[in-house]
Design a protein around this motif. Structure first.
Motif, PDB file in Angstrom:
ATOM      1  N   LEU A  87       7.454  31.184 -14.865  1.00 12.07           N
ATOM      2  CA  LEU A  87       7.554  32.545 -14.335  1.00 12.07           C
ATOM      3  C   LEU A  87       6.892  32.635 -12.963  1.00 12.07           C
ATOM      4  CD1 LEU A  87       8.411  35.472 -14.650  1.00 12.07           C
ATOM      5  CD2 LEU A  87       6.257  35.910 -15.860  1.00 12.07           C
ATOM      6  N   THR A  88       5.751  31.974 -12.808  1.00  8.88           N
ATOM      7  CA  THR A  88       5.073  31.982 -11.510  1.00  8.88           C
ATOM      8  C   THR A  88       5.937  31.325 -10.443  1.00  8.88           C
ATOM      9  OG1 THR A  88       2.896  31.915 -12.565  1.00  8.88           O
ATOM     10  CG2 THR A  88       3.009  31.230 -10.262  1.00  8.88           C
ATOM     11  N   ILE A  89       6.566  30.211 -10.792  1.00  8.86           N
ATOM     12  CA  ILE A  89       7.447  29.533  -9.821  1.00  8.86           C
ATOM     13  C   ILE A  89       8.602  30.444  -9.437  1.00  8.86           C
ATOM     14  CG2 ILE A  89       9.017  27.584  -9.488  1.00  8.86           C
ATOM     15  CD1 ILE A  89       7.188  25.939 -11.297  1.00  8.86           C
ATOM     16  N   ARG A  90       9.164  31.145 -10.392  1.00  9.67           N
ATOM     17  CA  ARG A  90      10.249  32.082 -10.080  1.00  9.67           C
ATOM     18  C   ARG A  90       9.767  33.168  -9.114  1.00  9.67           C
ATOM     19  NH1 ARG A  90      14.723  32.019 -13.695  1.00  9.67           N
ATOM     20  NH2 ARG A  90      15.059  34.232 -13.288  1.00  9.67           N
ATOM     21  N   HIS A  91       8.550  33.657  -9.326  1.00 12.11           N
ATOM     22  CA  HIS A  91       7.990  34.657  -8.414  1.00 12.11           C
ATOM     23  C   HIS A  91       7.789  34.076  -7.012  1.00 12.11           C
ATOM     24  CE1 HIS A  91       7.653  37.650 -11.407  1.00 12.11           C
ATOM     25  NE2 HIS A  91       6.554  37.218 -11.998  1.00 12.11           N
ATOM     26  N   LEU A  92       7.286  32.851  -6.937  1.00 15.52           N
ATOM     27  CA  LEU A  92       7.045  32.218  -5.633  1.00 15.52           C
ATOM     28  C   LEU A  92       8.358  31.990  -4.886  1.00 15.52           C
ATOM     29  CD1 LEU A  92       4.304  29.569  -6.567  1.00 15.52           C
ATOM     30  CD2 LEU A  92       3.996  31.873  -5.637  1.00 15.52           C
ATOM     31  N   LEU A  93       9.370  31.544  -5.606  1.00 13.15           N
ATOM     32  CA  LEU A  93      10.682  31.333  -4.974  1.00 13.15           C
ATOM     33  C   LEU A  93      11.298  32.663  -4.554  1.00 13.15           C
ATOM     34  CD1 LEU A  93      12.159  28.584  -7.347  1.00 13.15           C
ATOM     35  CD2 LEU A  93      11.216  28.261  -5.057  1.00 13.15           C
ATOM     36  N   GLY A  94      11.110  33.690  -5.373  1.00 18.87           N
ATOM     37  CA  GLY A  94      11.633  35.005  -5.015  1.00 18.87           C
ATOM     38  C   GLY A  94      10.990  35.561  -3.761  1.00 18.87           C
ATOM     39  N   HIS A 116      20.530  28.712  -2.751  1.00 16.86           N
ATOM     40  CA  HIS A 116      21.163  27.549  -3.391  1.00 16.86           C
ATOM     41  C   HIS A 116      20.170  26.737  -4.222  1.00 16.86           C
ATOM     42  CE1 HIS A 116      24.549  28.470  -0.781  1.00 16.86           C
ATOM     43  NE2 HIS A 116      23.720  28.462   0.250  1.00 16.86           N
ATOM     44  N   VAL A 117      18.999  27.300  -4.480  1.00 16.42           N
ATOM     45  CA  VAL A 117      17.974  26.590  -5.244  1.00 16.42           C
ATOM     46  C   VAL A 117      17.909  27.165  -6.660  1.00 16.42           C
ATOM     47  CG1 VAL A 117      15.494  26.113  -5.435  1.00 16.42           C
ATOM     48  CG2 VAL A 117      16.614  26.022  -3.196  1.00 16.42           C
ATOM     49  N   ARG A 118      18.015  26.287  -7.633  1.00 12.16           N
ATOM     50  CA  ARG A 118      17.964  26.720  -9.032  1.00 12.16           C
ATOM     51  C   ARG A 118      16.536  27.105  -9.411  1.00 12.16           C
ATOM     52  NH1 ARG A 118      16.285  24.333 -13.399  1.00 12.16           N
ATOM     53  NH2 ARG A 118      16.051  22.341 -12.293  1.00 12.16           N
ATOM     54  N   ARG A 119      16.402  28.246 -10.063  1.00  8.15           N
ATOM     55  CA  ARG A 119      15.109  28.677 -10.567  1.00  8.15           C
ATOM     56  C   ARG A 119      14.838  28.041 -11.931  1.00  8.15           C
ATOM     57  NH1 ARG A 119      16.438  30.825  -5.676  1.00  8.15           N
ATOM     58  NH2 ARG A 119      15.378  32.797  -5.247  1.00  8.15           N
ATOM     59  N   PRO A 120      13.570  27.718 -12.232  1.00 10.42           N
ATOM     60  CA  PRO A 120      13.280  27.188 -13.567  1.00 10.42           C
ATOM     61  C   PRO A 120      13.543  28.242 -14.636  1.00 10.42           C
ATOM     62  CG  PRO A 120      11.248  27.665 -12.375  1.00 10.42           C
ATOM     63  CD  PRO A 120      12.367  27.820 -11.395  1.00 10.42           C
TER      64      PRO A 120
END
Length: 217
Positions: A87-94, A116-120
């Motif tokens: 979830l943290t990685i998704r927030h950082l990518l967002g 074009h980057v897949r989220r975990p």
């Protein structure tokens, strides 16, 4: 296959237009400053700054137009390898994606590689609900740490943690039987009024009357 003409076209289109643009770290500071001026809650800007810090630590000296999908995927994978929660990685990518979107409008780059980057994958855990005895322990412990008002507002009134971080005690108007969350603190910038009705309201008021509401919550 590269030839002189193709190489020249590439430089003209992808290098020269961005030579004078700021590096990632400076552009991120500009972006955060811009976001703080558009009416976001203070806690929203603080969270954005914190999330972008991960990105600028990794790429701060580079320029946005240089970053590729592969660069972002390597960063994402490094976060996963370091044990950062999905979830943290998704927030950082967002946060990084929002930054690129803004930067594209400023012509600091011409595309957003995050698209074009897949989220975990993230599977939300079931919310934990405190049993009554645990809430009772919170109320017994909180006064020892000057947190009783915080606990009362959070557990009995549903005031969000992000709202409590910047809450103005003047919003507690016991004579009027209301608690006002102003638009600077509430999610989405909306003013919210909690009406202290009936027996539940009497209980909240009784607890809050034991608190020192002259101090920050």
């Amino acid at each position: 296959r590269w030839d002189l003409r193709r190489a020249t076209d590439y430089v003209l289109q992808n290098v020269i237009p961005f030579e004078t643009k700021p590096p990632v770290a400076a552009a991120a500071d500009e972006y955060i400053a811009a976001e703080s001026q558009v009416g976001h809650a203070k806690c929203t800007v603080t969270t954005l700054r914190s999330r972008l810090r991960h990105f600028t630590t990794r790429f701060g000296n580079r320029h946005l137009h240089e970053l590729t999908v592969a660069d972002i995927e390597i960063w994402r994978d490094a976060l996963q390898d370091a044990g950062v929660p999905a979830l943290t990685i998704r927030h950082l990518l967002g946060a990084a994606s929002g930054f690129f979107h803004w930067a594209t409008s400023k012509k600091y780059c011409d595309s957003n590689p995050l698209e074009h980057v897949r989220r975990p994958k993230y599977v939300p855990a079931r919310p934990a609900i405190f049993p009554v005895e645990h809430v009772g322990k919170l109320f017994r412990i909180a006064p020892k740490h000057d947190l009783l008002a915080w606990v009362v507002l959070g557990t009995l009134c549903g005031v969000r943690p992000s709202e409590l971080e910047a809450f103005n005690p003047a919003g507690i108007q016991l004579d009027e039987r209301v608690i006002i969350i102003d638009d600077a603190n509430s999610r989405g910038g909306d003013r919210r009024v909690i009406e202290l009705d009936d027996a539940w309201g009497d209980c909240v008021i009784a607890w809050l009357q034991t608190c020192d509401l002259t101090k920050p919550i």
